[in-house]
Design a protein around this motif. Structure first.
Motif, PDB file in Angstrom:
ATOM      1  N   LEU A   1      -0.942 -15.672   0.256  1.00 64.77           N
ATOM      2  CA  LEU A   1      -0.441 -16.354  -0.928  1.00 64.77           C
ATOM      3  C   LEU A   1       0.415 -17.550  -0.530  1.00 64.77           C
ATOM      4  O   LEU A   1       1.390 -17.412   0.214  1.00 64.77           O
ATOM      5  N   LYS A   2       0.043 -18.706  -1.027  1.00 65.07           N
ATOM      6  CA  LYS A   2       0.790 -19.925  -0.732  1.00 65.07           C
ATOM      7  C   LYS A   2       2.180 -19.857  -1.351  1.00 65.07           C
ATOM      8  O   LYS A   2       2.361 -19.433  -2.488  1.00 65.07           O
ATOM      9  N   ASP A   3       3.175 -20.290  -0.581  1.00 62.47           N
ATOM     10  CA  ASP A   3       4.549 -20.383  -1.053  1.00 62.47           C
ATOM     11  C   ASP A   3       5.106 -21.731  -0.615  1.00 62.47           C
ATOM     12  O   ASP A   3       5.333 -21.961   0.574  1.00 62.47           O
ATOM     13  N   ALA A   4       5.292 -22.622  -1.567  1.00 64.71           N
ATOM     14  CA  ALA A   4       5.719 -23.980  -1.244  1.00 64.71           C
ATOM     15  C   ALA A   4       7.114 -24.024  -0.634  1.00 64.71           C
ATOM     16  O   ALA A   4       7.473 -25.009   0.016  1.00 64.71           O
ATOM     17  N   LEU A   5       7.894 -22.963  -0.819  1.00 63.60           N
ATOM     18  CA  LEU A   5       9.265 -22.953  -0.324  1.00 63.60           C
ATOM     19  C   LEU A   5       9.400 -22.251   1.016  1.00 63.60           C
ATOM     20  O   LEU A   5      10.521 -22.119   1.527  1.00 63.60           O
ATOM     21  N   ALA A   6       8.295 -21.794   1.574  1.00 64.34           N
ATOM     22  CA  ALA A   6       8.358 -21.047   2.839  1.00 64.34           C
ATOM     23  C   ALA A   6       7.374 -21.634   3.841  1.00 64.34           C
ATOM     24  O   ALA A   6       6.391 -22.289   3.474  1.00 64.34           O
ATOM     25  N   HIS A   7       7.662 -21.387   5.123  1.00 66.46           N
ATOM     26  CA  HIS A   7       6.742 -21.800   6.179  1.00 66.46           C
ATOM     27  C   HIS A   7       5.478 -20.964   6.088  1.00 66.46           C
ATOM     28  O   HIS A   7       5.495 -19.814   5.630  1.00 66.46           O
ATOM     29  N   ARG A   8       4.369 -21.544   6.543  1.00 67.52           N
ATOM     30  CA  ARG A   8       3.092 -20.840   6.404  1.00 67.52           C
ATOM     31  C   ARG A   8       3.112 -19.481   7.088  1.00 67.52           C
ATOM     32  O   ARG A   8       2.499 -18.519   6.610  1.00 67.52           O
ATOM     33  N   ASN A   9       3.818 -19.362   8.205  1.00 62.26           N
ATOM     34  CA  ASN A   9       3.888 -18.069   8.892  1.00 62.26           C
ATOM     35  C   ASN A   9       4.591 -17.010   8.053  1.00 62.26           C
ATOM     36  O   ASN A   9       4.462 -15.810   8.319  1.00 62.26           O
ATOM     37  N   ASP A  10       5.364 -17.458   7.062  1.00 59.03           N
ATOM     38  CA  ASP A  10       6.122 -16.525   6.219  1.00 59.03           C
ATOM     39  C   ASP A  10       5.438 -16.254   4.888  1.00 59.03           C
ATOM     40  O   ASP A  10       6.004 -15.554   4.039  1.00 59.03           O
ATOM     41  N   TRP A  11       4.236 -16.819   4.672  1.00 61.94           N
ATOM     42  CA  TRP A  11       3.528 -16.546   3.422  1.00 61.94           C
ATOM     43  C   TRP A  11       3.149 -15.076   3.334  1.00 61.94           C
ATOM     44  O   TRP A  11       2.800 -14.441   4.341  1.00 61.94           O
ATOM     45  N   SER A  12       3.206 -14.532   2.140  1.00 64.55           N
ATOM     46  CA  SER A  12       2.919 -13.110   1.933  1.00 64.55           C
ATOM     47  C   SER A  12       1.417 -12.840   2.008  1.00 64.55           C
ATOM     48  O   SER A  12       0.600 -13.631   1.537  1.00 64.55           O
ATOM     49  N   MET A  13       1.107 -11.699   2.614  1.00 59.12           N
ATOM     50  CA  MET A  13      -0.282 -11.250   2.679  1.00 59.12           C
ATOM     51  C   MET A  13      -0.484 -10.178   1.621  1.00 59.12           C
ATOM     52  O   MET A  13       0.390  -9.339   1.396  1.00 59.12           O
ATOM     53  N   GLY A  14      -1.610 -10.238   0.934  1.00 64.96           N
ATOM     54  CA  GLY A  14      -1.843  -9.272  -0.132  1.00 64.96           C
ATOM     55  C   GLY A  14      -3.309  -8.951  -0.311  1.00 64.96           C
ATOM     56  O   GLY A  14      -4.186  -9.513   0.354  1.00 64.96           O
ATOM     57  N   LYS A  15      -3.561  -8.048  -1.240  1.00 60.94           N
ATOM     58  CA  LYS A  15      -4.917  -7.592  -1.528  1.00 60.94           C
ATOM     59  C   LYS A  15      -5.219  -7.867  -2.997  1.00 60.94           C
ATOM     60  O   LYS A  15      -4.398  -7.589  -3.882  1.00 60.94           O
ATOM     61  N   VAL A  16      -6.387  -8.439  -3.250  1.00 59.45           N
ATOM     62  CA  VAL A  16      -6.794  -8.745  -4.619  1.00 59.45           C
ATOM     63  C   VAL A  16      -7.101  -7.441  -5.352  1.00 59.45           C
ATOM     64  O   VAL A  16      -7.942  -6.648  -4.904  1.00 59.45           O
ATOM     65  N   VAL A  17      -6.406  -7.207  -6.457  1.00 57.69           N
ATOM     66  CA  VAL A  17      -6.592  -5.967  -7.210  1.00 57.69           C
ATOM     67  C   VAL A  17      -7.296  -6.207  -8.544  1.00 57.69           C
ATOM     68  O   VAL A  17      -7.770  -5.261  -9.183  1.00 57.69           O
ATOM     69  N   ARG A  18      -7.367  -7.485  -8.956  1.00 58.32           N
ATOM     70  CA  ARG A  18      -8.037  -7.779 -10.227  1.00 58.32           C
ATOM     71  C   ARG A  18      -8.431  -9.252 -10.257  1.00 58.32           C
ATOM     72  O   ARG A  18      -7.673 -10.099  -9.795  1.00 58.32           O
ATOM     73  N   THR A  19      -9.626  -9.520 -10.749  1.00 54.06           N
ATOM     74  CA  THR A  19     -10.090 -10.903 -10.871  1.00 54.06           C
ATOM     75  C   THR A  19     -10.395 -11.204 -12.335  1.00 54.06           C
ATOM     76  O   THR A  19     -10.665 -10.290 -13.124  1.00 54.06           O
ATOM     77  N   PHE A  20     -10.343 -12.485 -12.676  1.00 57.52           N
ATOM     78  CA  PHE A  20     -10.612 -12.923 -14.046  1.00 57.52           C
ATOM     79  C   PHE A  20     -11.744 -13.942 -14.008  1.00 57.52           C
ATOM     80  O   PHE A  20     -11.585 -15.030 -13.459  1.00 57.52           O
ATOM     81  N   GLU A  21     -12.877 -13.583 -14.581  1.00 56.92           N
ATOM     82  CA  GLU A  21     -14.030 -14.475 -14.603  1.00 56.92           C
ATOM     83  C   GLU A  21     -14.016 -15.349 -15.849  1.00 56.92           C
ATOM     84  O   GLU A  21     -13.705 -14.881 -16.949  1.00 56.92           O
ATOM     85  N   SER A  22     -14.345 -16.631 -15.667  1.00 57.63           N
ATOM     86  CA  SER A  22     -14.501 -17.529 -16.801  1.00 57.63           C
ATOM     87  C   SER A  22     -15.872 -17.304 -17.427  1.00 57.63           C
ATOM     88  O   SER A  22     -16.661 -16.480 -16.955  1.00 57.63           O
ATOM     89  N   LYS A  23     -16.169 -18.062 -18.472  1.00 59.59           N
ATOM     90  CA  LYS A  23     -17.440 -17.893 -19.152  1.00 59.59           C
ATOM     91  C   LYS A  23     -18.626 -18.256 -18.271  1.00 59.59           C
ATOM     92  O   LYS A  23     -19.748 -17.816 -18.521  1.00 59.59           O
ATOM     93  N   ASP A  24     -18.377 -19.059 -17.226  1.00 55.38           N
ATOM     94  CA  ASP A  24     -19.454 -19.428 -16.298  1.00 55.38           C
ATOM     95  C   ASP A  24     -19.529 -18.485 -15.102  1.00 55.38           C
ATOM     96  O   ASP A  24     -20.153 -18.801 -14.095  1.00 55.38           O
TER      97      ASP A  24
END
Length: 333
Positions: free
Chosen positions: A276-299
């Motif tokens: 997950l991008k965090d504009a206030l943190a260095h890239r090495n400090d960005w949080s790692m996570g797992k996608v638990v839900r997605t939202f599809e558009s009409k396309d």
């Protein structure tokens, strides 16, 4: 290596929403934002003057691209409802209100004590048959149709009123100035200027609102900084002239078309491991996570998702656009 050099996710640009293309009366589908505050003089006293703050709610029509501005006097949901009521009385009831969850809007709502889940506000909107839709956090590009207008207008207004900080503005002067700003913004062309001599008129939001070809002309005369300390109507015209000059220089540069996000991309899926991008943190400090839900558009394209992260034993779920994610490991592998 992917954690350090992986690119943020993108997806093919979505089609325009239905409310942008469906013929409907102006201001049926609306994007809004709150900005300010500015200090106005409410009454004069022997020891000086009593001041108070004013905010503004800027509504922009999703179909005609017209704008409408309403001032807010107090920090309460009731004051915001009054602004909505005035807007509905002048422009007619809206069916859809759209806004983002950016720091500017959320900060203004917090300062104004406006809660989109407030029962009083929701009951009022329900009575009017209106729905308030929020974009996901950190995704201002999803509201580009109104964010560009609001962003340019807000920067110019803040700059002009900051220069006039030593001028005693009254509510009447500020209200008239906002009306002048509306007229200037609604007089902008919606299409490129044609070289066809048979089409001398430019299509503008004001033409769609008023059904009049000629725009409102400004009072004749030259207005400069000294007029800020003169009569109230001259104060308004001086501020309006300043807004017009900056509006021309800053808005025109945004009319250039930018072509991007033209290719189909693989959708983010549930179970994918992302950064997950965090504009206030260095890239090495960005949080790692797992996608638990997605939202599809009409396309059937995924442009936002919920990501669960674990830090110091605490689980949190964030709703983010895919442009704030770096795919580390696909669930298919």
């Amino acid at each position: 290596m992917v954690k350090l050099r992986g690119r943020l996710q993108t997806q093919k640009m979505a089609d325009l929403p239905v409310d942008r293309l469906t013929p409907m009366p102006p201001f049926t589908s609306v994007g809004l934002d709150v900005f300010g505050p500015w200090t106005v003089t409410t009454r004069c006293t022997r020891g000086g003057s009593a001041d108070s703050k004013r905010w503004a709610v800027l509504f922009t029509c999703m179909s005609t691209r017209a704008v409408h501005i309403e001032l807010i006097e107090t920090m309460s949901t009731s004051s915001f409802i009054n602004a909505l009521r005035r807007f509905f009385c002048i422009r007619g009831p809206a069916q859809i209100l759209r806004s983002d969850r950016g720091t500017n809007f959320v900060g203004a709502c917090n300062e104004l004590q406006i809660d989109h889940k407030d029962t009083e506000l929701n009951s009022y909107l329900q009575e009017k048959g209106c729905t308030w839709l929020f974009n996901p956090p950190h995704s201002s590009h999803m509201g580009g149709s109104w964010e560009r207008l609001i962003g340019v207008a807000r920067r110019i207004l803040d700059g002009i009123l900051l220069k006039a900080v030593h001028v005693q503005l009254t509510h009447e002067v500020l209200s008239t100035f906002m009306a002048e700003v509306m007229a200037i913004m609604n007089a902008r062309p919606l299409v490129p200027v044609s070289t066809d001599p048979d089409k001398p008129n430019l299509l503008t939001p004001a033409m769609l609102l008023t059904q009049k070809v000629n725009a409102l002309s400004a009072p004749t005369g030259s207005f400069g900084p000294p007029d800020l300390y003169s009569k109230q109507w001259k104060q308004v015209q001086c501020l309006a002239d300043s807004f017009w000059k900056q509006w021309k220089s800053e808005y025109r540069s945004t009319l250039q078309q930018r072509r991007k996000w033209t290719d189909d991309k693989t959708n983010i899926k549930v179970g994918d491991v992302v950064l997950l991008k965090d504009a206030l943190a260095h890239r090495n400090d960005w949080s790692m996570g797992k996608v638990v839900r997605t939202f599809e558009s009409k396309d059937n394209k995924v442009r936002k998702a919920e990501v669960k992260t674990v830090k110091d034993g605490n689980e949190k779920v964030f709703l983010r656009p895919i442009t704030d994610m770096v795919l580390l490991l696909s669930s298919d592998k």
